[in-house]
Design a protein around this motif. Structure first.
Motif, short mmCIF file in Angstrom:
data_model
loop_
_atom_site.label_atom_id
_atom_site.label_comp_id
_atom_site.label_asym_id
_atom_site.label_seq_id
_atom_site.Cartn_x
_atom_site.Cartn_y
_atom_site.Cartn_z
N ILE A 1 0.84 -1.20 0.00
CA ILE A 1 0.00 0.00 0.00
C ILE A 1 0.87 1.25 0.00
CG2 ILE A 1 -1.67 1.29 1.39
CD1 ILE A 1 -2.74 -1.50 2.24
N LEU A 2 1.96 1.18 0.74
CA LEU A 2 2.88 2.30 0.77
C LEU A 2 3.39 2.61 -0.62
CD1 LEU A 2 4.51 4.33 2.46
CD2 LEU A 2 6.29 2.60 2.64
N LEU B 1 0.79 4.26 -2.60
CA LEU B 1 0.65 5.65 -2.18
C LEU B 1 1.75 6.52 -2.75
CD1 LEU B 1 -1.52 6.73 -0.07
CD2 LEU B 1 0.52 7.27 1.24
N LEU C 1 0.99 7.21 -6.20
CA LEU C 1 -0.03 8.26 -6.29
C LEU C 1 0.59 9.64 -6.15
CD1 LEU C 1 -3.19 8.78 -6.31
CD2 LEU C 1 -2.91 9.10 -3.84
N SER C 2 1.45 9.77 -5.13
CA SER C 2 2.05 11.09 -4.96
C SER C 2 3.02 11.39 -6.10
CB SER C 2 2.72 11.24 -3.59
OG SER C 2 3.30 10.04 -3.21
N LEU D 1 1.14 12.91 -8.77
CA LEU D 1 0.87 14.29 -8.42
C LEU D 1 2.07 15.16 -8.76
CD1 LEU D 1 -1.65 15.46 -6.99
CD2 LEU D 1 -0.25 15.59 -4.96
N PHE D 2 3.25 14.63 -8.44
CA PHE D 2 4.49 15.36 -8.71
C PHE D 2 4.62 15.60 -10.21
CE2 PHE D 2 5.35 14.66 -4.48
CZ PHE D 2 6.58 15.17 -4.08
N LEU E 1 2.32 15.75 -12.46
CA LEU E 1 1.35 16.76 -12.87
C LEU E 1 1.96 18.15 -12.66
CD1 LEU E 1 -1.55 17.40 -13.73
CD2 LEU E 1 -2.17 17.36 -11.32
N PHE F 1 -2.77 2.92 7.64
CA PHE F 1 -2.25 1.62 7.19
C PHE F 1 -1.93 0.73 8.38
CE2 PHE F 1 -1.31 4.57 3.77
CZ PHE F 1 -1.93 3.92 2.74
N LEU G 1 1.49 4.55 10.15
CA LEU G 1 1.51 5.17 8.83
C LEU G 1 0.10 5.55 8.39
CD1 LEU G 1 3.57 5.77 6.57
CD2 LEU G 1 2.88 3.60 5.55
N LEU H 1 -5.53 20.27 -4.64
CA LEU H 1 -5.40 18.84 -4.44
C LEU H 1 -4.13 18.60 -3.65
CD1 LEU H 1 -6.36 15.97 -5.14
CD2 LEU H 1 -4.94 16.10 -7.18
N ALA I 1 -1.83 15.62 -1.44
CA ALA I 1 -1.63 14.24 -0.99
C ALA I 1 -0.52 14.26 0.02
CB ALA I 1 -1.26 13.36 -2.18
N VAL J 1 1.56 11.84 3.28
CA VAL J 1 1.77 10.61 4.02
C VAL J 1 2.36 11.01 5.35
CG1 VAL J 1 2.94 8.40 4.02
CG2 VAL J 1 2.33 9.47 1.86
N ALA K 1 2.59 16.64 -1.33
CA ALA K 1 2.66 17.56 -2.46
C ALA K 1 1.28 18.14 -2.69
CB ALA K 1 3.12 16.82 -3.71
N VAL L 1 -1.12 20.64 -5.53
CA VAL L 1 -1.28 21.37 -6.80
C VAL L 1 -2.49 22.27 -6.63
CG1 VAL L 1 -1.55 21.18 -9.29
CG2 VAL L 1 -0.59 19.30 -8.01
N VAL M 1 2.50 24.69 -7.61
CA VAL M 1 2.84 23.30 -7.35
C VAL M 1 3.81 23.35 -6.18
CG1 VAL M 1 3.96 21.25 -8.23
CG2 VAL M 1 2.57 22.66 -9.75
N TYR N 1 5.81 21.21 -2.77
CA TYR N 1 6.21 19.98 -2.08
C TYR N 1 6.59 20.37 -0.67
CZ TYR N 1 6.96 19.11 -7.00
OH TYR N 1 6.78 19.05 -8.35
#
Lengths: 454, 1074
Positions: A3-4, A7, A10-11, A14-15, A17, B489, B493, B557, B559, B561, B579, B581, B639, B641
């Motif tokens: 899952i990590l 994830l 996914l990020s 995003l980066f 993009l 998770f 995490l 948007l 995201a 962790v 990150a 956007v 954008v 980070y």
């Protein structure tokens, strides 16, 4: 752990993009452009409000078209008063639009020229590309020439190689400072640019803020005249008149109106070849500023200029209302009346007296009340003098008188003795140096270029 | 469509039922010593986030899983926690008896920086939290004003220039920039909020956190340089019964005091008009080309001169005028008491897996100006649904605000006699019967009469009749959709994705009715009188409708962790990486219609390009019918980070690091890529946890320090040569044109602020006194400002990263529990000191007096604060003439021309800064049983202001002037008692300027203000029990109660020198929970 990884993926997405260059290339403001297209460049050259069509006007104050009521000199701004009295230090550290505006025009022109160099025109855009390049060359040359008439010594062939000129800036890089070079270099640049510009320009234009072949020839005529290159000036004037020779019949005007001449850009004044306005000063519109009384008296009562140009402001002050812009702003552009007069003067100087008198008659016929004008008959010996008088009368408040004085003063026959009566004292420009305006302090302080002797 | 789906999803989640095999346990939490019920104690299931709180009787009920033993934990501020194991089949009531623990008196404050939540214990940075109770102390329609005078380090600037486009007039810890925006970033529910702050309903706000230093704010990167205000909306709680709250209040405020700004008396005004008339001053106006209006006295004097009225008739009329003051009429007919009504209703609650909050609010406001009003309706729905044993959390919220605003008031400038000439003081707005009267406005009566005879529209201006003829309104709709998905998770995490869509649409419409003076005037000015006497009207008779709309849409948007690890013994690690956007797009349009018919929606085409002769002044021939049509489109994209790590060791030491990098489309990509990330680091040390520590009177001592960089942006510049397009109607030629606004600047970069913050938190004397003190220093680096260029380059000044500033300050916060018992008395005190200076600025003034004394803008000066006040040295009034005297090269002088041109910057007197260096407040709260009284005094110290006084230029132009006129020098000897110069024979602009800019008019602004008082009464538990309520509170509030003490002389309020001070307001309200 899987899952990590998901994830992280996914990020990562995003980066990516974010990394996409297109996303951050979006213009922050739609009205903003980084000028890149030919239309953008045309829009820059059309920036009339930004000084593309503005010439210095300060020299009008120092010349002899206008006098100011001596008792009220304190009402003038510092720069106006100092200019009027040919003081040594004119600007008191203030910024001077008469100097700044032409430089802005040169800056825009250089941006256009540099951007054009990066555009490879295709067949469809080649003509526009060429016109834009020529237009930019024209604007740069014109602004540079206008600066020489105020801030550099008059042109004299024998001295031009040693006198300081006006910096010839061929780059838009603002961190680069250009020294003054010689007067000859400045004039060479101006004339070469204009000659190079001419072929790709339209003969005539609808929008008179834009240059044309007629404008190039008219400007060259004006320049050669100031250089005392009469033959070349005559040639250019006649070339200009071949393209554009219409005159405005003053009988169509309403002399009672506060502004008898058609409003600028209305297309109703057929004499205008190129629009230029002089940097405004409250001096020009003050009720205490009057035209030189002997000049006023020199107009015949049937001469429509007497009523179309002037109005009584009381206290025996005849104010000027005859700007070709139809407003309070003075006109300094190119118009056929000036070209007729250049043609006449050069021909008079070359001994073609008949041509000169005929030019004058063509011009004056449209200035007198219908049916009152009797064509001039002048002795050969008097023709030049007559032409110069008509030049002064027709071109009052055009910003040209100062150049004329600087040129005519070299000839004892036509030398002009300037003077001001203040508190019973008569003040005259002490020497030739007073016929060259100092370079503004803001320029000297930040670029360190050579100051004019004063 | 997307919006619709989002709403649908939200609604589905909301109605999703919860289901589980559960049992319900009832219980009570009391204090061990007195067995008194503890209200609001929390009871949770151990190792789960489920829980509840006790009610007003200390009772709770909690749902726990059936069939297995469960451990419950009860806790309460100031008491030790207690655990209790509930056996598998146990269903009876339980009682927790908690022991008082002075070390735990302080509630665990949960701070939010918009990215994560943390306890104050584990933060190293400088945070201020304004909790719900403190926010609700103030009664106001908006949230942001509730931060005033209760937030250390935060000031609402009253004087000094507030930049256009600023969202608020707030500064946090002084200035950080010269020309870029200086208001803080506002974060609403995790994302930056750029809209109208007045659209946020304060009843929906749970808390506000202010981030003041680098460690706190650097997580917001390039936009955090001015500090950050984080607003958190209310949410429901898990395992809570439905709770309904109602809050309503009504506020009324006095009319503004029109007499506060002293004016020259009517009689003096008339005398001046008579004397000017005798000097022939009005001759040129009488025959003016523009037929400009003259005041009634001047008209009377003309009539007398022309023999139309006799001397005695004129004298009698003028004497009648002397008694009048139009401010009475204005007060009566143009102003009123303002009235704000606020209603708010909310529902919240939650089950085991679902929590929700729904609220609706209505605010109706009538402003002081007759004709102006503002209404707001808000609707919020948010809920969180958990699944997979609470591993997955889905949160969504829909926030809607609709506002309606009307602006139809008659302003002072509407009443001007003609452009630039203020209304004469003896005007009457009504006749004896209360009907509206015409006043001279723009044109002379004789011209208006002649025009009327020729058939033009009635040109008279009757101010009161104008009310209602036009309709100027704006309505806006703000919608925010928040969604987040959080998945845990394992214990350590967590991953989270957040998305927000925001949309704001504002429509403004100004309809000038066809009978309004505006339309009549416009029609008349363009009317052409034909030779046969007929009229042609290029501007049709009909309404003129101007429309503009603006829509803003934003997408965010994010995201992230996060990793949390707890090793026990109070050692833990928190880390976060992510990150983001975002895009903010603003587009607006405007248009204008002539001859509009509101019934049919039709309009008439007019010729915008033709030049028309003015009917008023035939010499003016190039008039065009005003055109309005524009389209703008702005797009900001970012954008970013970010990463953030904090480690706490044994509860004693905490270290934190955070970094962020931003890229945007504002500067161009290349510049961004070269940019350095902004970062910060911090440390804190709980000294009291050390073994060697032994100060029983000081049981809590925490030291902390941070260092780091924040950023700021100036949207107006770019790395490329940029030009701006202008529409063809502006060029004169009829062609569109482009203007270079920015020469190329490859070196462009973010502005940065480097800040070092050191703080100390303490609790002493069995927590009777607690507080903190913080010191900070900061440096503004690469600030965007001007530098002068040689004109030959084509530009005279250039904006780039050329300036630096420096600042330092202290924030001191004290909380004292003075009396504890039945009668309680607490004091909250804060003091903020902030000083700044410009350390590098490349533009040197060319016209010192003009720029520093007269210009009024921001003139940065190296070595001085940004908002510096300079003045001329003052040598008193001349004993013989009453002329003001200054110094020229050390000698007393009245040569104002030379003083103006010769005085250099170091010869000017430096008086101080326009913005207070020190400010703060003292808030005392008294409570007895259910009654609570809170009184707040605020103070501002260490600044100056320029007192307005007479300018004879306006007086000698017949425009009246300041009330100091009466104090002017009139006879030799007066110079001993006044500094107001004598009346000169003719206007002398430089003399006026000298006096206005002299140090004699600069005064110290220091003052203490009675800010507000709040009184509340909670119905006692005994009464409540008989009513269907959980709690009921009645409250009263009064604000702007006036100045208690000030250094400046006279009646002037130092913070209100050019407009009336904010009127007093009084509110009454009730709050109830069902």
């Amino acid at each position: 752990m899987k899952i990590l990884i998901k994830l992280l993926a996914l990020s990562g997405l995003l980066f990516c993009l974010g990394c996409s260059e297109e996303f951050l290339d979006k213009k922050p403001d739609k009205a903003l452009v980084v000028p890149t297209t030919l239309d953008d460049l045309q829009a820059l050259l059309d920036a009339v409000p930004d000084g593309m069509n503005t010439a210095p006007g300060i020299q009008v104050i120092a010349a002899d078209d206008f006098y100011y009521s001596a008792a009220n000199l304190d009402a003038l701004s510092e720069i106006e008063r100092n200019s009027y009295l040919w003081e040594e230090n004119i600007y008191q550290g203030l910024s001077v639009s008469d100097w700044n505006e032409p430089w802005r025009c040169i800056f825009y022109s250089n941006i256009v020229l540099e951007t054009l160099a990066k555009i490879v025109p295709d067949a469809g855009s080649l003509q526009q590309w060429n016109t834009l390049r020529s237009s930019a060359l024209f604007f740069r040359a014109m602004a540079l020439y206008n600066l020489t008439q105020v801030f550099a010594a008059p042109y004299e062939k024998s001295l031009a190689g040693s006198l300081p000129g006006i910096p010839v800036r061929l780059t838009s890089e603002v961190n680069e400072i250009v020294g003054r070079g010689t007067l000859q270099q400045t004039y060479d640049q101006v004339i070469n640019d204009l000659i190079e510009a001419e072929p790709s320009l339209p003969g005539l234009v609808t929008y008179t803020n834009r240059p044309s072949q007629a404008a190039v020839r008219a400007l060259l005529a004006r320049i050669y005249l100031s250089m005392e290159e009469y033959e070349k000036a005559a040639q250019m004037a006649s070339g200009c008149l071949d393209l554009h020779n219409t005159l405005l019949d003053y009988n169509t005007l309403n002399p009672q109106a506060t502004r008898p001449f058609p409003v600028m850009f209305s297309g109703l004044n057929p004499e205008i070849i190129l629009h230029l306005s002089l940097v405004g000063r409250s001096f020009f519109n003050s009720t205490l500023t009057g035209v030189d009384s002997s000049l006023y008296r020199s107009f015949h009562t049937d001469d429509l200029r007497k009523t179309c140009f002037f109005r009584d402001r009381g206290n025996e002050v005849m104010g000027f209302k005859g700007s070709y812009l139809g407003s309070a702003t003075l006109f300094g552009g190119l118009a056929t009346d000036e070209i007729y007069l250049i043609h006449a003067e050069c021909n008079a100087r070359m001994g073609n007296y008949g041509v000169a008198v005929s030019d004058l008659n063509t011009l004056l016929a449209s200035r007198f009340k219908t049916g009152t004008f009797k064509p001039l008959v002048v002795n050969d010996g008097q023709v030049l003098e007559t032409v110069l008088l008509e030049r002064r009368k027709q071109l009052v408040a055009r910003g040209l008188r100062w150049s004329d004085i600087r040129r005519l003063n070299r000839d004892v026959r036509f030398a002009v003795d300037l003077e001001r009566n203040v508190d019973g004292k008569v003040i005259r420009p002490a020497n030739d140096n007073r016929f060259v305006f100092p370079i503004p302090d803001t320029e000297i302080n930040f670029s360190g270029i050579l100051q004019n002797p004063r | 469509m997307r919006t619709f789906i989002l709403i649908l999803i939200c609604v589905c989640w909301f109605f999703r039922p919860a289901s589980a095999q559960n049992r319900t346990i009832q219980g009570k939490v009391v204090s061990l010593s007195e067995k008194a019920p503890l209200v609001g104690a929390s009871v949770v299931i151990s190792h789960e986030s489920k829980g509840t709180v006790t009610d007003s009787a200390g009772l709770f009920s909690i749902t726990i899983p059936s069939g297995k033993p469960t451990v419950l934990v009860a806790s309460f501020i100031g008491y030790s926690k207690k655990q209790m194991s509930v056996p598998a089949d146990f269903l009876a009531a339980v009682t927790f008896e908690l022991e008082a623990d002075p070390n735990h008196l302080q509630e665990v404050v949960i701070l939010s920086d918009g990215f994560q939540q943390m306890t104050r214990e584990r933060s190293t940075g400088s945070f201020v939290q304004i909790d719900n109770k403190l926010l609700n102390r103030t009664v106001s329609p908006d949230i942001i004003s509730r931060l005033a005078d209760v937030t250390p380090g935060l000031i609402f600037n009253r004087a000094g220039v507030t930049k256009p486009g600023a969202q608020s007039a707030i500064s946090i810890r002084g200035i950080n920039t010269l020309f870029a925006r200086e208001d803080p970033l506002v974060v609403l529910d995790n994302f930056p909020f750029y809209g109208d702050l007045a659209s946020i309903n304060p009843n929906d706000v749970e808390s506000v956190t202010i981030l003041k230093d680098a460690a706190a704010a650097s997580i917001w990167g390039a936009r955090s340089g001015n500090g950050v205000i984080v607003i958190t909306s209310k949410q429901g709680r898990l395992n809570q019964k439905l709770n309904i709250s109602f809050n309503s209040n009504i506020t009324t405020g006095q009319r503004p005091d029109l007499f506060y700004l002293p004016k020259m008396s009517t009689s003096d005004y008339i005398d001046m008009e008579v004397s000017l008339f005798e000097k022939g001053y009005y001759q040129s106006q009488e025959n003016h080309d523009n037929k400009i209006a003259l005041t009634p006295v001047v008209e009377l004097l003309i009539a007398k001169r022309d023999g139309k009225l006799t001397d005695s008739q004129v004298l009698a009329q003028i004497d009648g005028y002397r008694q009048k003051d139009v401010r009475y009429d204005m007060n009566e007919y143009l102003y009123r008491k303002n009235l704000n009504q606020q209603y708010s209703l909310s529902l919240n609650g939650g089950t085991f897996s679902h929590r929700y909050f729904v609220s609706a609010g209505l605010d109706k406001g009538l402003a002081n100006q007759v004709g102006n009003s503002r209404d707001r309706f808000t609707l919020n729905v948010n809920h969180t649904y958990s699944a997979f044993r609470q591993k997955l959390l889905l949160t969504s919220g829909v926030y809607y605000t609709g506002t309606r605003e009307a602006r139809n008031s008659i302003e002072q400038t509407d009443l001007f006699t003609y452009t630039g000439k203020p209304l004469y003081p003896y005007a009457s707005l009504v006749d004896a019967n209360g009907n509206g009267l015409a006043i001279p406005h723009m044109y002379r009566d004789n011209f208006i009469d002649q025009a009327g005879q020729k058939g033009l529209l009635d040109w008279r201006y009757v101010p009161l009749d104008e009310i209602g003829l036009s309709d100027n309104k704006a309505s806006s709709m703000i919608l925010r959709l928040n969604n987040s998905l959080k998945y845990t998770f394992n214990h350590n995490l967590t991953g989270e994705v957040l998305y927000q869509y925001g949309s704001t649409k504002t429509d403004r419409s100004t309809r000038q009715g066809k009978d309004s003076w505006y339309v009549r005037d416009l029609v008349n000015r363009f009317t052409i009188l034909n030779t046969n006497g007929s009229l042609t009207r290029p501007v049709p008779v009909g309404d003129v409708l101007s429309l503009s709309d603006q829509s803003v849409s934003s997408h965010n948007l994010r995201a992230k962790v996060s990793y949390d690890k707890d090793w026990g013994r109070e050692s833990s690690l928190t880390a976060l990486v992510g990150a983001e956007v975002s895009q903010l797009r603003t587009s607006s349009h405007s248009s204008r219609f002539y001859g509009y018919d509101d019934e049919l929606g039709t309009s008439v085409v007019v010729d915008h390009l033709a030049n028309f002769k003015s009917f008023v002044n035939p010499a003016s021939t190039n008039n065009r019918i005003p055109y309005s049509g524009s389209i703008t489109e702005l797009t900001d994209r970012f954008v970013s980070y970010f990463a953030n790590v904090a480690y706490t060791h044994h509860g004693k030491y905490t270290a934190s690091v955070s970094a962020r990098r931003d890229q945007s489309n504002l500067f161009g990509v290349k510049t961004n890529q070269k940019g350095v990330p902004l970062y910060s680091a911090g440390l804190s040390w709980k000294v009291h946890h050390e073994d060697f520590y032994s100060l029983p009177w000081l049981p809590y001592l925490n030291l902390r320090g941070t260092f780091g960089y924040n950023g700021n942006i100036d949207k107006s510049i770019s790395a490329y040569t940029t030009a701006r397009y202008f529409a063809s109607n502006l060029s004169g030629t009829g062609l569109p044109y482009a203007s270079v606004i920015n020469p190329p600047n490859p070196q462009l970069r973010w502005e940065r602020t480097r800040m070092i913050n050191a703080g100390l938190d303490f609790k002493a004397f069995t927590n009777r006194l607690s507080g903190s003190i913080e010191f900070y220093t900061k440096k503004g680096l690469d600030l965007i400002s001007n530098s002068t260029f040689a004109p030959q380059t084509g530009i005279t000044s250039f904006r780039g990263n050329t300036a630096n500033t420096q600042g330092k300050g202290i924030d001191l916060v004290l909380h004292g529990v003075n009396l504890n018992g039945d009668f309680q008395w607490g004091t909250d005190y804060f003091l903020s000191w902030a000083s700044d200076k410009v350390t590098k600025y490349l533009v040197k003034p060319t016209d010192v007096a003009g720029e520093y004394l007269i210009g009024g803008g921001i003139i940065p000066t190296e070595g001085k604060p940004l908002y510096s006040v300079f003045s001329y040295d003052w040598a008193g009034l001349d004993a013989a003439t009453g002329n003001p005297q200054g110094y020229l090269n050390g000698e007393i002088s009245q040569n104002y021309t030379e003083i103006r041109s010769q005085t250099s910057l170091d010869q000017l007197v430096y008086n101080g800064t326009l913005r207070p260096k020190v400010f703060g407040s003292v808030r005392n709260t008294f409570s007895y049983k259910g009654i609570s009284l809170s009184v707040n005094l605020s103070y501002r110290i260490g600044y100056v202001f320029r007192r307005p006084s007479v300018t004879y230029n306006s007086i000698l132009n017949g425009e009246g002037g300041h009330g100091d006129f009466i104090k002017r020098w009139q006879n030799p000897g007066d110079e001993k008692s006044t500094h107001v110069p004598s009346l000169p024979a003719s206007p002398n602009y430089l003399r006026d300027q000298f006096y206005a800019s002299s140090k004699v008019l600069v005064e110290k602004g220091d003052h203490l203000r009675f800010q507000d008082v709040h009184l509340s009464y909670d119905l006692s538990a005994a009464v409540i029990r008989r009513l269907p309520f959980q709690s009921v509170q009645f409250y009263a509030y009064a604000a702007n109660l006036g100045i208690v003490w000030k250094k400046a002389s006279g009646d002037i309020d130092p913070d209100f020198t050019t407009e009336p001070f904010t009127p007093k307001t009084f509110s009454l309200g009730v709050k109830a929970n069902f």
